[in-house]
Design an enzyme around this catalytic site. Structure first.
Site, PDB file in Angstrom:
ATOM      1  N   ALA A 307       0.091  41.353 -16.133  1.00 27.53           N
ATOM      2  CA  ALA A 307      -0.701  41.105 -14.928  1.00 27.53           C
ATOM      3  C   ALA A 307      -2.029  40.479 -15.295  1.00 27.53           C
ATOM      4  CB  ALA A 307      -0.934  42.422 -14.191  1.00 27.53           C
ATOM      5  N   ASP A 308      -2.544  39.640 -14.417  1.00 27.01           N
ATOM      6  CA  ASP A 308      -3.853  39.037 -14.635  1.00 27.01           C
ATOM      7  C   ASP A 308      -4.920  40.125 -14.682  1.00 27.01           C
ATOM      8  OD1 ASP A 308      -5.749  37.055 -15.025  1.00 27.01           O
ATOM      9  OD2 ASP A 308      -4.938  35.778 -13.432  1.00 27.01           O
ATOM     10  N   TRP A 309      -6.087  39.756 -15.183  1.00 25.04           N
ATOM     11  CA  TRP A 309      -7.100  40.730 -15.572  1.00 25.04           C
ATOM     12  C   TRP A 309      -7.756  41.415 -14.371  1.00 25.04           C
ATOM     13  CZ3 TRP A 309      -4.424  39.419 -19.242  1.00 25.04           C
ATOM     14  CH2 TRP A 309      -4.741  39.559 -20.585  1.00 25.04           C
TER      15      TRP A 309
END
Length: 618
Positions: A307-309
């Site tokens: 997942a993106d940050w």
């Protein structure tokens, strides 16, 4: 401190199949150790290559706390790199710390792009000690898959030398909304060109098959982050919506299909939430129909999904409050968000250090132990395949001899020259010949250019009135945003403010002027294009590389990787998800004029690397 497991354990035996080693280690792991594997956050380099203490600017615990206290083994290198030797020393210290844990699971270190000119703590870092190439847009401007593979292979060798084993790139979003702030990291607007180049990119980093000599690639941002409402970015709440007024969702999948065929090891879903589609209106990292239904089931992807940050936890970055990018599920708690992302099919949480959430989810029965093991297997498998269990350390003494090697730098500089893109070159002066290439000995007035880049090839003068030609370098226009972090994202208007536009046009009327605009996204430039003696655009080229082309000592062969719109009104009226949709663009994607070397030093300065970067228009 607990005693490391004996080296005679089967998972330590390099002669066993990877699957057997994974299962042996998995059976030995506690719930807490498994949970630690699912978190992949940032880490900085301490002074002299030491391990860092806690970093309040980004809300990061110390390295010791994350590795020894939380069982984490995946880290994203944050910030500018020090020397190669210091970076290698830091990596080895991190591996030594990991070796002290009960099972001695080695660390995997990742990085955002750091081989060009961008300096944004949320997206990319300046090259520093590494070889410096054009931005990805510049590679697309050259349009040569062979060059892209050579670039990726060069960077792979530099990364390996200092222990960087996961590239948080390539970014294969299609630049269909010209205002989007993330276009600079893409290959542009053309799905066919992007698809062709991403294959070369993945092969250059990973080889034909992922192995001990590979750097794993994390392709992003699935299923395509280009169609952002009004071009705003979903790092921020006002940019959370992705819209598809042209019904063109499927088109944005094409580059990912090419990346999967090339063997890309990891995928990052984007922050954005789709609006008005058949998919749930939640961020892609929480979206089961996208991650499981589309990525896992339709495409059969069995690699790591990270997942993106910052999807789970509110934070503060550089003094700026940052809500979790939990778009569409803002009402859920961090625990509930973690559950939804795992249900969606995500394996790992970027930018988070909260293993206790996963521990609680499993202990409560909300997430099954079997579901957790699915992700842990994937994460362990890649560590084994990359050879980290067998040889986690790097040669600190050799790192400096590889990173930024002379031939690597020369190849990057040659690519910078090749990517210079000439859009107009009109006759000027008493002989009415095209202004480019600039004649030897010309009197040049410079703005935004280091006079040292001219050398003895021309005479630098102090005012336009003294000059034969002016050379002006400009950054693409944008609307400045507030906040230490938000200000790094160039968004909003594509037009220069009226005063700046009029100033440049006045200069062009005073003296024949070569205007170069560094494009990190398209710009609206009709008045400047009409007034300039030559309009040039670049995508990451040093002053020296640009002047080599303008003065005729190297070839500029770039072609636009996207349309340049003719007006803001055309951009606003275009459909966000449809490529090449602005009416009557000023210049079409693929436009560019050849500017071959003509100067007396051309044979000496146009190297084999220059020649290798030439290609036909994309």
């Amino acid at each position: 401190m607990s005693t490391p497991t004996t080296t005679t354990a089967p998972y330590r035996d390099p002669g066993l199949p990877v699957a057997a080693r994974v299962e042996d280690l998995l059976a030995r792991m506690s719930l807490e150790e498994k949970a630690g594997l699912l978190f992949h956050t940032m880490l900085t380099v301490g002074p002299g290559g030491s391990l860092p203490a806690a970093d309040p600017a980004f809300g990061l615990p110390s390295a010791e706390e994350m590795v020894l206290g939380r069982g984490m083994t995946h880290f994203n290198l944050l910030g500018a790199a020090p020397t190669a030797q210091e970076l290698a020393r830091w990596h080895n210290a991190l591996q030594e710390l990991a070796a002290q844990t009960r099972l001695g699971i080695p660390v995997t270190v990742s990085t955002d792009p750091r081989s060009a000119f961008t300096d944004n703590p949320g997206t990319a870092a300046m090259a520093g000690p590494f070889s410096q190439w054009p931005e990805t847009l510049g590679l697309a401007a050259v349009g040569d898959a062979g060059l892209v593979e050579r670039f990726a292979d060069t960077v792979r060798r530099e990364y390996l030398a200092v222990g960087l084993r996961v590239a948080l790139h390539p970014q294969v979003d299609l630049a269909t909304e010209p205002r989007w702030s993330r276009i600079g990291g893409t290959f542009g607007e053309d799905a066919e060109l992007t698809s062709r180049l991403v294959v070369a990119y993945v092969r250059g980093f990973q080889g034909e098959r992922l192995g001990p000599g590979s750097v794993a690639t994390m392709v992003k941002h699935f299923p395509g982050g280009g169609p952002q409402l009004d071009g705003e970015d979903p790092h921020f709440a006002y940019g959370r919506e992705q819209v598809y007024p042209g019904g063109n969702f499927e088109h944005h999948l094409l580059p990912f299909e090419a990346a999967f065929a090339a063997g890309a090891s990891q995928v990052m879903p984007y922050y954005g939430m789709p609006v008005g589609t058949r998919y749930e209106e939640v961020g892609f990292g929480f979206n089961r129909d996208v991650v499981t239904g589309l990525l896992r089931e339709r495409y059969g992807f069995d690699g790591i999904v990270c997942a993106d940050w910052g999807l789970l936890t509110d934070s503060e970055i550089m003094g700026q409050p940052m809500p979790a990018r939990a778009w569409g599920v803002e009402h859920l708690t961090p625990l509930e968000r973690a559950a939804k992302a795992l249900d969606a099919g995500v394996d790992q949480f970027g930018g988070e250090a909260r293993p206790e959430l996963v521990v609680e989810l499993v202990r409560s029965g909300r997430i099954s132990a079997e579901r957790l093991d699915v992700s842990v297997r994937r994460l362990l498998r890649e560590k084994f395949v990359l050879g980290l269990f067998d040889d986690p350390f790097v040669d600190e003494g050799a790192a400096g001899a590889v990173v930024g090697r002379a031939d690597f730098r020369a190849a990057g500089e040659a690519a910078q020259r090749a990517a210079v893109t000439v859009l107009t070159n009109t006759p000027a002066g008493p002989r009415e010949v095209p202004v480019l290439p600039l004649p030897r000995g010309a009197r040049l007035y410079l703005e935004g250019v280091d006079p040292a880049a001219v050398g003895d090839r021309a005479v630098v003068v102090a005012s336009p009135e003294e000059a034969d030609v002016a050379v002006v370098r400009l950054e693409a226009p944008y609307e400045p945003r507030p906040g230490a972090f938000e200000a790094f994202f160039h968004a909003g208007s594509l037009e220069f403010p009226a005063a700046e536009r009029e100033r440049v046009v006045r200069l062009c009327r005073t003296v024949p002027t070569v205007v170069d605009v560094h494009l990190d996204r398209p710009a609206v430039l009709p008045e400047v294009a009409a007034a300039a003696a030559a309009l040039v655009v670049t995508f990451g080229s040093s002053d020296a590389a640009l002047l080599d082309v303008l003065l005729g000592d190297a070839a500029g062969r770039g072609r636009l990787p996207f349309d340049l719109p003719s007006s803001t009104a055309a951009v606003v009226a275009s459909r966000t998800d449809v490529p090449f949709d602005t009416a009557d663009p000023l210049f079409r994607c693929g436009h560019g004029l050849d500017l071959a070397p003509t100067g007396p030093t051309a044979p000496a300065t146009e190297t084999a690397a220059d020649t290798a970067t030439r290609s036909a228009p994309a």
